[in-house]
Design an enzyme around this catalytic site. Structure first.
Site, PDB file in Angstrom:
ATOM      1  N   GLY A  16      26.766  72.122  17.072  1.00  0.00           N
ATOM      2  CA  GLY A  16      25.322  71.928  17.009  1.00  0.00           C
ATOM      3  C   GLY A  16      24.592  73.105  16.391  1.00  0.00           C
ATOM      4  O   GLY A  16      23.743  72.939  15.508  1.00  0.00           O
ATOM      5  N   GLU A  35      27.441  84.480  17.183  1.00  0.00           N
ATOM      6  CA  GLU A  35      28.634  83.803  17.705  1.00  0.00           C
ATOM      7  C   GLU A  35      29.549  84.867  18.310  1.00  0.00           C
ATOM      8  O   GLU A  35      29.999  85.766  17.624  1.00  0.00           O
ATOM      9  CB  GLU A  35      29.347  83.018  16.599  1.00  0.00           C
ATOM     10  CG  GLU A  35      30.684  82.431  17.002  1.00  0.00           C
ATOM     11  CD  GLU A  35      30.637  81.619  18.289  1.00  0.00           C
ATOM     12  OE1 GLU A  35      29.846  80.672  18.384  1.00  0.00           O
ATOM     13  OE2 GLU A  35      31.427  81.951  19.229  1.00  0.00           O
ATOM     14  N   THR A  42      33.810  75.106  20.010  1.00  0.00           N
ATOM     15  CA  THR A  42      34.875  74.436  20.746  1.00  0.00           C
ATOM     16  C   THR A  42      35.639  73.458  19.860  1.00  0.00           C
ATOM     17  O   THR A  42      36.876  73.450  19.839  1.00  0.00           O
ATOM     18  CB  THR A  42      34.253  73.660  21.935  1.00  0.00           C
ATOM     19  OG1 THR A  42      33.527  74.584  22.745  1.00  0.00           O
ATOM     20  CG2 THR A  42      35.324  72.976  22.765  1.00  0.00           C
ATOM     21  N   LYS A  51      43.340  69.647  18.668  1.00  0.00           N
ATOM     22  CA  LYS A  51      43.906  68.570  19.486  1.00  0.00           C
ATOM     23  C   LYS A  51      44.474  67.463  18.615  1.00  0.00           C
ATOM     24  O   LYS A  51      45.590  66.999  18.818  1.00  0.00           O
ATOM     25  CB  LYS A  51      42.810  68.023  20.395  1.00  0.00           C
ATOM     26  CG  LYS A  51      43.203  66.752  21.032  1.00  0.00           C
ATOM     27  CD  LYS A  51      42.084  65.879  21.418  1.00  0.00           C
ATOM     28  CE  LYS A  51      41.191  65.270  20.439  1.00  0.00           C
ATOM     29  NZ  LYS A  51      39.977  64.744  21.086  1.00  0.00           N
ATOM     30  N   ALA A 115      24.992  87.114  22.219  1.00  0.00           N
ATOM     31  CA  ALA A 115      23.539  87.302  22.240  1.00  0.00           C
ATOM     32  C   ALA A 115      23.007  86.910  23.622  1.00  0.00           C
ATOM     33  O   ALA A 115      23.561  86.018  24.268  1.00  0.00           O
ATOM     34  CB  ALA A 115      22.885  86.434  21.172  1.00  0.00           C
ATOM     35  N   GLY A 175      41.599  63.338  35.058  1.00  0.00           N
ATOM     36  CA  GLY A 175      41.597  61.929  34.654  1.00  0.00           C
ATOM     37  C   GLY A 175      40.625  61.637  33.537  1.00  0.00           C
ATOM     38  O   GLY A 175      40.288  60.493  33.281  1.00  0.00           O
ATOM     39  N   ILE A 178      40.484  64.431  27.978  1.00  0.00           N
ATOM     40  CA  ILE A 178      41.288  65.597  27.576  1.00  0.00           C
ATOM     41  C   ILE A 178      42.629  65.585  28.306  1.00  0.00           C
ATOM     42  O   ILE A 178      43.675  65.871  27.718  1.00  0.00           O
ATOM     43  CB  ILE A 178      40.499  66.901  27.845  1.00  0.00           C
ATOM     44  CG1 ILE A 178      39.263  66.938  26.935  1.00  0.00           C
ATOM     45  CG2 ILE A 178      41.368  68.126  27.627  1.00  0.00           C
ATOM     46  CD1 ILE A 178      38.293  68.077  27.197  1.00  0.00           C
ATOM     47  N   GLY A 262      37.258  68.741  33.903  1.00  0.00           N
ATOM     48  CA  GLY A 262      35.833  68.783  33.575  1.00  0.00           C
ATOM     49  C   GLY A 262      35.423  70.097  32.940  1.00  0.00           C
ATOM     50  O   GLY A 262      36.216  71.040  32.837  1.00  0.00           O
ATOM     51  N   HIS A 436      43.533  40.892   5.782  1.00  0.00           N
ATOM     52  CA  HIS A 436      44.833  40.479   6.275  1.00  0.00           C
ATOM     53  C   HIS A 436      45.953  41.179   5.522  1.00  0.00           C
ATOM     54  O   HIS A 436      45.830  41.370   4.317  1.00  0.00           O
ATOM     55  CB  HIS A 436      44.972  38.959   6.079  1.00  0.00           C
ATOM     56  CG  HIS A 436      46.184  38.390   6.732  1.00  0.00           C
ATOM     57  ND1 HIS A 436      46.332  38.307   8.101  1.00  0.00           N
ATOM     58  CD2 HIS A 436      47.335  37.909   6.188  1.00  0.00           C
ATOM     59  CE1 HIS A 436      47.506  37.770   8.365  1.00  0.00           C
ATOM     60  NE2 HIS A 436      48.138  37.528   7.234  1.00  0.00           N
ATOM     61  N   GLU A 441      41.431  42.771  11.836  1.00  0.00           N
ATOM     62  CA  GLU A 441      40.901  41.428  11.563  1.00  0.00           C
ATOM     63  C   GLU A 441      40.737  40.616  12.857  1.00  0.00           C
ATOM     64  O   GLU A 441      39.955  39.669  12.901  1.00  0.00           O
ATOM     65  CB  GLU A 441      41.775  40.673  10.561  1.00  0.00           C
ATOM     66  CG  GLU A 441      43.151  40.288  11.072  1.00  0.00           C
ATOM     67  CD  GLU A 441      43.987  39.543  10.009  1.00  0.00           C
ATOM     68  OE1 GLU A 441      43.445  38.642   9.366  1.00  0.00           O
ATOM     69  OE2 GLU A 441      45.175  39.880   9.856  1.00  0.00           O
TER      70      GLU A 441
HETATM   71  C1  LIG Z   1      40.036  69.753  24.340  1.00  0.00           C
HETATM   72  C2  LIG Z   1      38.767  69.163  23.774  1.00  0.00           C
HETATM   73  C3  LIG Z   1      38.832  68.099  22.927  1.00  0.00           C
HETATM   74  C4  LIG Z   1      37.679  67.546  22.387  1.00  0.00           C
HETATM   75  N1  LIG Z   1      37.797  66.465  21.555  1.00  0.00           N
HETATM   76  C5  LIG Z   1      36.693  65.923  21.003  1.00  0.00           C
HETATM   77  C6  LIG Z   1      36.807  64.841  20.099  1.00  0.00           C
HETATM   78  O1  LIG Z   1      37.903  64.363  19.805  1.00  0.00           O
HETATM   79  N2  LIG Z   1      35.667  64.334  19.554  1.00  0.00           N
HETATM   80  C7  LIG Z   1      34.433  64.847  19.854  1.00  0.00           C
HETATM   81  O2  LIG Z   1      33.437  64.360  19.327  1.00  0.00           O
HETATM   82  N3  LIG Z   1      34.291  65.873  20.736  1.00  0.00           N
HETATM   83  C8  LIG Z   1      35.399  66.420  21.308  1.00  0.00           C
HETATM   84  N4  LIG Z   1      35.271  67.481  22.171  1.00  0.00           N
HETATM   85  C9  LIG Z   1      33.906  67.924  22.561  1.00  0.00           C
HETATM   86  C10 LIG Z   1      33.287  68.831  21.496  1.00  0.00           C
HETATM   87  O3  LIG Z   1      34.161  69.884  21.213  1.00  0.00           O
HETATM   88  C11 LIG Z   1      31.947  69.351  21.998  1.00  0.00           C
HETATM   89  O4  LIG Z   1      31.130  68.270  22.391  1.00  0.00           O
HETATM   90  C12 LIG Z   1      31.222  70.147  20.914  1.00  0.00           C
HETATM   91  O5  LIG Z   1      31.989  71.231  20.479  1.00  0.00           O
HETATM   92  C13 LIG Z   1      29.868  70.635  21.443  1.00  0.00           C
HETATM   93  O6  LIG Z   1      29.237  71.411  20.465  1.00  0.00           O
HETATM   94  P1  LIG Z   1      28.188  72.531  20.890  1.00  0.00           P
HETATM   95  O7  LIG Z   1      27.615  73.057  19.608  1.00  0.00           O
HETATM   96  O8  LIG Z   1      27.276  72.035  21.918  1.00  0.00           O
HETATM   97  O9  LIG Z   1      29.046  73.673  21.607  1.00  0.00           O
HETATM   98  P2  LIG Z   1      30.413  74.472  21.177  1.00  0.00           P
HETATM   99  O10 LIG Z   1      31.047  73.795  20.059  1.00  0.00           O
HETATM  100  O11 LIG Z   1      31.104  74.685  22.424  1.00  0.00           O
HETATM  101  O12 LIG Z   1      29.794  75.825  20.600  1.00  0.00           O
HETATM  102  C14 LIG Z   1      29.169  76.767  21.405  1.00  0.00           C
HETATM  103  C15 LIG Z   1      29.427  78.149  20.798  1.00  0.00           C
HETATM  104  O13 LIG Z   1      28.563  79.102  21.389  1.00  0.00           O
HETATM  105  C16 LIG Z   1      29.257  80.322  21.519  1.00  0.00           C
HETATM  106  N5  LIG Z   1      28.561  81.122  22.537  1.00  0.00           N
HETATM  107  C17 LIG Z   1      28.421  80.820  23.856  1.00  0.00           C
HETATM  108  N6  LIG Z   1      27.645  81.752  24.450  1.00  0.00           N
HETATM  109  C18 LIG Z   1      27.289  82.648  23.480  1.00  0.00           C
HETATM  110  C19 LIG Z   1      26.488  83.814  23.481  1.00  0.00           C
HETATM  111  N7  LIG Z   1      25.874  84.258  24.578  1.00  0.00           N
HETATM  112  N8  LIG Z   1      26.344  84.504  22.315  1.00  0.00           N
HETATM  113  C20 LIG Z   1      26.956  84.064  21.180  1.00  0.00           C
HETATM  114  N9  LIG Z   1      27.722  82.960  21.134  1.00  0.00           N
HETATM  115  C21 LIG Z   1      27.885  82.255  22.266  1.00  0.00           C
HETATM  116  C22 LIG Z   1      30.651  79.877  21.915  1.00  0.00           C
HETATM  117  O14 LIG Z   1      31.605  80.910  21.658  1.00  0.00           O
HETATM  118  C23 LIG Z   1      30.840  78.661  21.042  1.00  0.00           C
HETATM  119  O15 LIG Z   1      31.439  78.984  19.801  1.00  0.00           O
HETATM  120  C24 LIG Z   1      36.403  68.075  22.715  1.00  0.00           C
HETATM  121  C25 LIG Z   1      36.325  69.160  23.592  1.00  0.00           C
HETATM  122  C26 LIG Z   1      37.483  69.712  24.111  1.00  0.00           C
HETATM  123  C27 LIG Z   1      37.378  70.889  25.039  1.00  0.00           C
END
Ligand SMILES: Cc1cc2nc3c(=O)[nH]c(=O)nc-3n(C[C@H](O)[C@H](O)[C@H](O)COP(=O)(O)OP(=O)(O)OC[C@H]3O[C@@H](n4cnc5c(N)ncnc54)[C@H](O)[C@@H]3O)c2cc1C
Length: 459
Positions: A16, A35, A42, A51, A115, A175, A178, A262, A436, A441
């Site tokens: 995001g 970052e 993630t 994954k 940050a 469950g 992941i 979770g 087909h 289909e």
């Molecule tokens: C094992 C696993 C498998 C997944 N598989 C899927 C999938 O197949 N499809 C899918 O759509 N989603 C999947 N997801 C979910 C997806 O990864 C998250 O929904 C997505 O990454 C969320 O994006 P985000 O930008 O909110 O946060 P993130 O991508 O988590 O980014 C947050 C970032 O902020 C940084 N940060 C945190 N605090 C600070 C700070 N104070 N200062 C500087 N940097 C900081 C972190 O290091 C991180 O890089 C999966 C998640 C996991 C754990």
């Protein structure tokens, strides 16, 4: 001279935050991103991307077996886990570089540092204090492992991507999606996997037929699935193996125990409270429809808010927010019928309402179902079933849910999600000519609804 150092300061360069920063910079805003760990967040580093690479790796085991039915003789098979992880790490490093170039190319300044908020317009980062007119908190989430005797002996999903070796016996607790994905990965790569879940059936929130089918298929593939199973403690033996004691008094011996129980928002120690940002009782940042927090100048998107925790959701939120703040307004975020996939084996694709949710919302629904053996397995001989299901509101004929378990389910459901967004009716599905021979289909050839469930028919 500008009043603030930046127009937008984004904390977190995950799915995001990166999108928001890039789009805002593209609109001419002066943008900075902090970052603390890894560019791409993630999804790129310990989520979706690595994954799926591991899922591909593990599926080769079945592909080699299936090849026999098509006349192939495949020689000795051996898997090299360290080589897989090294290749995966190379690919992730490449993606980290792509993210850096994207951000810098858009004109955003990157701080490779943690940050924290000082106040409504001030951020402490990399030993300095900077100011911004607006601040975006996009700090994502982190795996939650409950406290219990032996919790220090278990790993979480982040750790699972960096194991030195593939252990022979693995217990996975959880469950959610992941947990089932990792059960498939480790099992496909040859480990003996036991999956424990405290509820009666995993994947709560998914369609019941899909959940049940996945459980059956995973058992066939050799995963030891235990529902209603509660861990009491984990201990280490002198020989180094782990003993998982269950509430029903059974003990399982394993080499590795992974908890996928979770995730929680990354919002502690960020200075949010000091800046006046309201959190809910689970630590999520509370936002309004414009992703504005309780503080006028601070916004938040993605997994650190109580949203649908998926990468495309975080990306879309970031994009729309940046447009609204610095570019053309107008586009609204639509959280309805967000499609998703589970890269279990077999995989799941789903969009819209489950049968249970549709029954609760509509007076009369029709269910169309098709369960079959995919064509490939007529020759491979594999006993794996595919299930497809449509949920239709009988009064409007609108398709309100589509669910699938089988190969490439995510690829297939993505297209159906567009049709559902466009308001497709069952009649539209029927009017569509199939491709087909495909599994997909089936979605346009299901003609007869399932008989009404007994109690409803009797009413
Ligand atoms: C094992 C696993 C498998 C997944 N598989 C899927 C999938 O197949 N499809 C899918 O759509 N989603 C999947 N997801 C979910 C997806 O990864 C998250 O929904 C997505 O990454 C969320 O994006 P985000 O930008 O909110 O946060 P993130 O991508 O988590 O980014 C947050 C970032 O902020 C940084 N940060 C945190 N605090 C600070 C700070 N104070 N200062 C500087 N940097 C900081 C972190 O290091 C991180 O890089 C999966 C998640 C996991 C754990």
């Amino acid at each position: 001279m500008a009043e603030y150092d930046f127009d937008l300061f984004t904390i977190g360069a995950g799915s995001g935050g990166t999108r928001a920063a890039r789009i805002a910079a593209g609109h001419g805003a002066r943008v900075a991103v902090a970052e603390e760990r890894y560019l791409g967040g993630t999804c790129v580093n310990v989520g979706c991307v690595p994954k799926k690479l591991l899922v591909y790796a593990s599926h080769f085991a079945e592909d080699f077996e299936d090849a026999g039915g098509f006349g192939w003789s495949v020689g000795e098979r051996r898997h090299d886990w360290p080589r897989l992880i090294a290749h995966k790490n190379e690919e992730i490093a490449r993606l980290n570089g792509v993210y850096r170039r994207l951000l810098e190319g858009a004109g955003a300044r990157i701080f490779d540092a943690r940050a924290e908020l000082v106040d409504q317009h001030t951020i402490r980062v990399d030993g300095q204090t900077v100011t911004a007119e607006r601040i975006l908190v996009a700090t994502g989430g982190w795996p939650t492992v409950p406290e219990f005797p032996g919790s220090d002996l278990v790993i979480n999903s982040n750790d699972a991507f960096f194991l030195d070796d593939l252990p022979e016996r693995i217990v996975i607790v959880g469950g959610g999606y992941i947990a089932v994905e990792f059960a498939g990965i480790f099992s496909g790569l040859g480990a003996k996997v036991t999956q424990l879940y405290r509820g009666p059936l995993f994947l709560r929130g998914f369609d019941d037929d899909v959940r049940e089918t996945l459980a059956e298929e995973m058992i066939k593939k050799g995963v030891d699935l235990r529902f209603n199973s509660v861990v009491e403690c984990v201990t280490k033996t002198d020989g180094g193996s782990l003993l998982v004691d269950l509430a029903d008094k059974e003990t399982i011996e394993a080499d590795l125990v992974m908890y996928a129980t979770g995730r929680h928002p990354n919002t502690a120690g960020l200075g949010l409270e000091a800046a006046g940002v309201t959190l809910d009782d689970k630590g999520f940042i509370v936002v309004d429809d414009d992703w504005r927090t309780s503080v006028e100048s601070i916004f938040s998107i993605g997994d650190c808010t109580n949203t649908i925790q998926l990468t495309p959701v975080a990306i879309k939120e970031g994009h729309i927010l940046a447009d609204r703040l610095f570019g053309p307004k107008g586009r609204a975020m639509d959280y309805d019928a967000v499609p998703s996939a589970v890269f279990s084996q077999p995989s799941i694709g789903t969009v819209g309402l489950t049968e249970a949710a549709a029954r609760a919302r509509y007076t009369r629904i029709d269910i169309y179902k098709s369960a079959f053996r995919p064509m490939k397995h007529t020759l491979s001989g594999r006993d794996e079933r595919t299930l497809m299901k449509l949920v239709v509101d009988r009064d409007t004929d609108r398709v309100v849910g589509a669910h699938m378990i089988g190969p490439e389910a995510g690829e297939i459901i993505q297209g159906l999600a567009v049709a559902m967004k466009a308001g497709a009716t069952k009649a539209d599905f029927d009017a569509t000519v199939g491709i087909h021979p495909t599994s997909a289909e089936e979605f346009v050839t299901m003609r007869e609804p399932e008989p009404e469930p007994a109690q409803e028919a009797a009413e």
